[in-house]
Design an enzyme around this catalytic site. Structure first.
Site, PDB file in Angstrom:
ATOM      1  N   ASP A  34      10.475   3.110 -16.458  1.00 12.84           N
ATOM      2  CA  ASP A  34       9.583   3.036 -15.301  1.00 12.84           C
ATOM      3  C   ASP A  34       8.624   1.875 -15.523  1.00 12.84           C
ATOM      4  O   ASP A  34       8.650   1.240 -16.584  1.00 12.84           O
ATOM      5  CB  ASP A  34       8.815   4.344 -15.105  1.00 12.84           C
ATOM      6  CG  ASP A  34       8.535   4.629 -13.634  1.00 12.84           C
ATOM      7  OD1 ASP A  34       7.992   3.732 -12.955  1.00 12.84           O
ATOM      8  OD2 ASP A  34       8.857   5.734 -13.159  1.00 12.84           O
ATOM      9  N   TYR A 153      11.622  -1.091   3.905  1.00 13.44           N
ATOM     10  CA  TYR A 153      12.148   0.027   3.109  1.00 13.44           C
ATOM     11  C   TYR A 153      13.545   0.426   3.586  1.00 13.44           C
ATOM     12  O   TYR A 153      14.491   0.505   2.787  1.00 13.44           O
ATOM     13  CB  TYR A 153      11.199   1.222   3.192  1.00 13.44           C
ATOM     14  CG  TYR A 153      11.711   2.440   2.456  1.00 13.44           C
ATOM     15  CD1 TYR A 153      11.690   2.500   1.067  1.00 13.44           C
ATOM     16  CD2 TYR A 153      12.220   3.533   3.151  1.00 13.44           C
ATOM     17  CE1 TYR A 153      12.169   3.614   0.386  1.00 13.44           C
ATOM     18  CE2 TYR A 153      12.693   4.649   2.492  1.00 13.44           C
ATOM     19  CZ  TYR A 153      12.667   4.688   1.108  1.00 13.44           C
ATOM     20  OH  TYR A 153      13.154   5.793   0.442  1.00 13.44           O
ATOM     21  N   LYS A 157      17.285   0.097   1.644  1.00 16.14           N
ATOM     22  CA  LYS A 157      18.171   1.233   1.397  1.00 16.14           C
ATOM     23  C   LYS A 157      19.515   1.059   2.104  1.00 16.14           C
ATOM     24  O   LYS A 157      20.562   1.482   1.589  1.00 16.14           O
ATOM     25  CB  LYS A 157      17.487   2.533   1.836  1.00 16.14           C
ATOM     26  CG  LYS A 157      16.262   2.900   0.995  1.00 16.14           C
ATOM     27  CD  LYS A 157      16.619   3.099  -0.473  1.00 16.14           C
ATOM     28  CE  LYS A 157      15.463   3.649  -1.279  1.00 16.14           C
ATOM     29  NZ  LYS A 157      15.804   3.903  -2.691  1.00 16.14           N
TER      30      LYS A 157
END
Length: 259
Positions: A34, A153, A157
């Protein structure tokens, strides 16, 4: 069940954290990655961070992985979202593929989103699929400049879902015995979505975009089992697929036209 070695990105929160916890509870070794707060700290928005991820993974695993689950993602109306959600994810999976090839029953999965079925920005998607990060980021910035940053976004995707479909049966994946799949959740209650869901007006917008007649919003722990199965040794023939774990959003919005 034989113990397997997994690398999970986005492991410090949300779906990544829940998936890593589920796998560890099952007795598997999990290396979390992360931006911070994980075994590997790497900024997947940058080429240097992507290189760091692969190098550290090689060091920590001795050069072999059994599975990779790419969960890291952002939802900001900013080009950085595209850098992480598409280019960071592609670099993760392509960079770690040699480690998977050295593993046992290797598998890979990524997190897309049911929002990918909504209209996207063609300039962003086309540049991403062409592998041109500069052009894709420029297209994303252009969307911001004209007040359409919210499309970044969904476009990221959409692009990663199409990359998956293009890639799963290419050289080095299917022929190497590595299934590559995605889970496309609907609305999941995570730190990323909390600001939207805590605002009554925005919550209405979210629910109109992704109606979820089956059990409503999901928790990360309810998405993790799908990712765990797709990357288990039990999955021998499912590849190139996008599993909608969306409470019926896709069916509600597209009916049988999505088949």
């Amino acid at each position: 069940m034989p113990r397997r070695t997994y690398l999970v990105t986005g492991a410090a929160s949300g779906i990544g954290r829940a998936t890593a916890a589920r796998l560890r509870d099952g007795g598997h070794t999990v290396i979390g990655a992360d931006f911070k707060g994980a075994d590997i700290s790497a900024d997947l928005a940058t080429p240097a961070g992507r290189t760091e991820l692969v190098q550290r993974a090689e060091e920590l695993t001795g050069g072999r992985l059994d599975a990779v689950i790419a969960c890291a993602g952002l939802a900001h109306p900013d080009p950085v979202t595209l850098r992480v959600n598409y280019f960071g994810m592609v670099a993760t999976l392509e960079g770690l593929r040699p480690l998977l090839a050295a593993g046992t029953d290797p598998r890979a999965a990524l997190v897309s989103s049911a929002i990918a079925i909504h209209p996207s920005d063609p300039a962003i998607v086309d540049a991403a699929l062409a592998g041109d990060e500069d052009a894709a980021v420029a297209a994303a910035q252009a969307a911001v400049d004209r007040g359409e940053g919210h499309t970044i976004y969904g476009s990221s995707k959409h692009a990663i879902a199409r990359w998956l479909r293009r890639t799963a049966v290419t050289e080095g994946w299917a022929d190497a015995g590595i299934p590559l799949n995605a889970v496309a959740p609907g609305t999941v209650v995570t730190p990323m979505t909390a600001p939207l869901l805590d605002d009554a007006a925005m919550r209405e917008v979210v629910d109109a975009s992704l109606p979820m007649p089956l059990n409503g919003h999901a928790r990360p722990e309810q998405i993790a089992p799908a990712l765990a199965w797709l990357t288990s040794a039990d999955n021998t023939h499912v590849t190139g697929q996008i599993l909608f774990a969306d409470g019926g959003a896709d069916v509600t919005l597209r009916g049988d036209t999505g088949w």
